[in-house]
Write an enzyme that holds these catalytic residues in place. Sequence first.
Site, PDB file in Angstrom:
ATOM      1  N   HIS A   1     -73.178 -14.492 -24.302  1.00 54.43           N
ATOM      2  CA  HIS A   1     -74.433 -14.761 -23.595  1.00 54.43           C
ATOM      3  C   HIS A   1     -74.411 -14.071 -22.239  1.00 54.43           C
ATOM      4  O   HIS A   1     -73.484 -14.198 -21.460  1.00 54.43           O
ATOM      5  CB  HIS A   1     -74.647 -16.254 -23.393  1.00 54.43           C
ATOM      6  N   CYS A   2     -75.447 -13.322 -21.980  1.00 53.68           N
ATOM      7  CA  CYS A   2     -75.624 -12.650 -20.698  1.00 53.68           C
ATOM      8  C   CYS A   2     -77.104 -12.310 -20.580  1.00 53.68           C
ATOM      9  O   CYS A   2     -77.866 -12.489 -21.529  1.00 53.68           O
ATOM     10  CB  CYS A   2     -74.761 -11.394 -20.611  1.00 53.68           C
TER      11      CYS A   2
END
Length: 407
Positions: free
Chosen positions: A165-166
């Site tokens: 996740h980014c």
Amino acid sequence: MAGRVFEAWKGSNKFLFGGRLIFGPDAWSIPFTFLLIITPVCFFSVFVATHLRRELLPNNAGHVFLVAGVLFTVFVLILLFLTSARDPGIVPRNSHPPEEELCYDTTVSSDGRQTPTVQIPRTKEVMVYGVSVRVKYCDTCMLYRPPRCSHCSICNNCVERFDHHCPWRNYRYFFMFVSSATILCIYIFSMSALYIKVLMDNHQGTVWRAMRESPWAVMLMIYCFISLWFVGGLTGFHLYLISTNQTTYENFRYRSDNRINVYNRGCSNNFFETFCSKVKPSRNDFRAFIKEEPPRNITLATTWERPEEADEENREERRQKVEDDLDIDEDVMKLQQRLNDEEGSDTAHHKIDIDQMRIGSNERAPTIRSEARHGNWGARSNAQEEDVIAGSSVRESRSYAAAEEGR
């Protein structure tokens, strides 16, 4: 009027322009990323590219450096926007568990009774390229995750081919963004170094003197050198992941579990799959209106009974009811026999017996043997009990009247 899907979305995503753009819960970091990219490019255009254009004016090469830097920066920003505002592959969650996967499991309670309960297997096996792969059940989304799918704890969604996740959420565009940002850092660093070299040649000075004349070029070189360690290292790591057809999550999991990567089909095929395969359409229509589901015929409960076990319990209940009826008939016959025996006895003693029988009948009525064993009979049992009590009372009245007349 029913609302739209994005208005009732259970994930942590942020929607803009009526559900046309979808962002993660950390969408605030995207403007900050824009500033980290635009700010050094602006300093480069004003303090390096402009002066470099003047120094190289006879060759007209300075214009190329300026235009190339601006256009490449715009390209990087477009990639950032595309990767941050697109559906990364969210798997639509179910409104109820899959009924076809339900199974029965018998649990033993504290009183020793076995109770069948409905459960969903935590894992199941699926075939991928001829190899059995175990997939897990997601309690939040109420579905079995497809292969290479994981539940993101930040955006609260199951995402296909989950990497990490980014702010840059789509893998293909994410890699293009970090690789383009790496090239942009190298470009600005090289042009700043070239400008210092031009100053040295034109003014017949040393490196330190040229650096003092253009401190902005030195600052840009330091900034790009530090940034290159992050975006460049990330680009190199993901080049390795693409060549082996892995995700960041799978790389750490396979390494810790010593598992075989069943998705690796060769370096060239892996690159072709990542960059040249057709992008599947989104499974979600965030702008669609919510459809009301029809009422379900089957209600899921925490405790279920098998149909055959329910039939067996009904048969046992009917059998016990018949036994209760037989016990009542036996009590009636004994009571009638007792009354017949007492009718031929002495009148005085018969009167006393009748009085005792009245008391005994009143005491016996509510304490029939079957009532002690079963608290509830059926309608038939209650009716027979009332007939027995009423019949005994009538016989007692007649016997008492006959005794009075004989006296």
